[in-house]
Design a protein around this motif. Structure first.
Motif, mmCIF file in Angstrom:
data_model
loop_
_atom_site.group_PDB
_atom_site.id
_atom_site.type_symbol
_atom_site.label_atom_id
_atom_site.label_comp_id
_atom_site.label_asym_id
_atom_site.label_seq_id
_atom_site.Cartn_x
_atom_site.Cartn_y
_atom_site.Cartn_z
ATOM 1 N N TYR A 256 -65.604 52.351 59.567
ATOM 2 C CA TYR A 256 -65.323 52.871 58.233
ATOM 3 C C TYR A 256 -64.650 54.240 58.250
ATOM 4 C CZ TYR A 256 -68.614 49.162 57.133
ATOM 5 O OH TYR A 256 -69.245 47.944 57.050
ATOM 6 N N SER A 257 -64.484 54.822 59.412
ATOM 7 C CA SER A 257 -63.772 56.098 59.559
ATOM 8 C C SER A 257 -62.723 55.936 60.647
ATOM 9 C CB SER A 257 -64.731 57.235 59.936
ATOM 10 O OG SER A 257 -65.700 57.450 58.939
ATOM 11 N N SER B 46 -71.174 57.725 56.324
ATOM 12 C CA SER B 46 -71.322 56.367 56.854
ATOM 13 C C SER B 46 -71.931 56.333 58.249
ATOM 14 C CB SER B 46 -69.957 55.673 56.897
ATOM 15 O OG SER B 46 -69.069 56.369 57.761
ATOM 16 N N VAL C 55 -63.222 48.867 52.064
ATOM 17 C CA VAL C 55 -63.100 47.834 53.097
ATOM 18 C C VAL C 55 -61.648 47.760 53.512
ATOM 19 C CG1 VAL C 55 -63.323 45.382 53.622
ATOM 20 C CG2 VAL C 55 -65.068 46.544 52.247
ATOM 21 N N LYS C 56 -61.397 47.936 54.811
ATOM 22 C CA LYS C 56 -60.029 47.946 55.317
ATOM 23 C C LYS C 56 -59.697 46.609 55.964
ATOM 24 C CE LYS C 56 -60.527 52.894 56.152
ATOM 25 N NZ LYS C 56 -60.582 53.980 57.158
ATOM 26 N N VAL D 204 -68.022 52.646 50.801
ATOM 27 C CA VAL D 204 -66.832 52.893 51.612
ATOM 28 C C VAL D 204 -65.816 51.799 51.354
ATOM 29 C CG1 VAL D 204 -68.051 54.136 53.446
ATOM 30 C CG2 VAL D 204 -67.851 51.649 53.578
ATOM 31 N N GLU E 157 -72.746 53.231 62.801
ATOM 32 C CA GLU E 157 -72.658 53.377 61.353
ATOM 33 C C GLU E 157 -73.768 52.577 60.672
ATOM 34 O OE1 GLU E 157 -67.887 53.992 60.721
ATOM 35 O OE2 GLU E 157 -68.620 51.964 61.048
#
Length: 255
Positions: free
Chosen positions: A56-57, A91, A137-138, A135, A111
């Motif tokens: 998430y990062s 996260s 979602v990618k 967060v 995470e």
């Protein structure tokens, strides 16, 4: 006349203390010179920063939070300082930092796990983590078997509470829950309504979900779809058989 004894003159001993001081100063100067050369050389710099476990990062976001980069002094930032800085990212649950000379800093990120998702107005998804953090979602990375949270306000304290409770329940017990919406009452401010993939409508409370979840799955496995209320007292009612809409047959007459 007897000859007088002339005393023998002693030879001057070298000044050992002065010599030792000179040697000590020379050694110190040598150490300082070598230190200057070392810290000016590439061997004292960070040559690689390696991240694992971050979903998430991005690496760029983590580097910015750390405040260091490739080429920074290897001994300029301690492992504990790196952990403290990265702990500021919501996260992240746990951080392991391993500095390996020369030049490598290896960082393992753990995470908080995703427990639910929400659908944004633009059609994109956001993940809710076990600590209540939302967060983006990618790359469409949505895990199966997670409920969709709808009609929740961002500042609702019960939202964080729900995420925390979902994080304590094994995934296999929540896999059939497809949607959770808030449904508070005066008696149960944390009351929720859940819909399952097996076509059940479940009314319960966040504070009761942990103790009721196993009974919920038992009912789902053994009963027909229906409405299930699981508060202080439990009740179940079936939706009943669903009849297909059929057009009435037209009567025919023989002529």
């Amino acid at each position: 006349m007897p000859k007088a004894n002339v005393p023998v003159l002693k030879k001057d001993k070298p000044r050992m203390k002065t010599s030792r001081k000179v040697i000590a100063i020379l050694i110190l100067l040598f150490i300082v010179l070598m230190g200057v050369l070392f810290f000016r050389s590439q061997i004292s710099k960070i040559s690689e920063i390696r991240f694992t476990g971050n979903a998430y990062s991005t690496d760029a976001e983590l580097l910015k939070q750390m405040g260091i980069q490739v080429g920074s002094p290897f001994f300029g930032t301690s492992e504990s300082t790196i952990r403290e800085r990265l702990a500021g990212i919501p996260s992240i649950e746990k951080i392991t930092v391993d500095k390996q000379f020369p030049g490598l800093i290896s960082i393992t990120i753990k995470e908080y796990r995703a427990v639910a998702y929400s659908l944004n107005k633009d059609g994109s998804f956001a993940a809710y983590l076990a600590n209540g953090t939302e967060v983006p979602v990618k790359n469409g990375g949505i895990a199966a078997g997670k409920p969709l949270l709808t009609k929740w306000k961002k500042n609702d304290p019960n939202l964080i509470k729900l995420c925390s409770v979902l994080g304590q329940i094994p995934d296999n017990l929540t896999a059939d829950i497809s949607e959770i919406i808030p449904s508070p009452t005066a008696s149960y401010p944390d009351r929720i309504k859940m819909y399952t993939s097996s076509h059940f409508e479940v009314i319960t409370a966040i504070s009761l979900l942990t103790e009721k979840i196993e009974d919920l799955n038992l009912v789902i496995d053994t009963q027909e779809p229906g409405t299930l209320t699981m508060l202080e007292a439990d009740s179940y009612s079936s939706f009943g058989p669903v009849e297909d809409n059929k057009e009435p047959q037209k009567e025919t007459t023989n002529q």
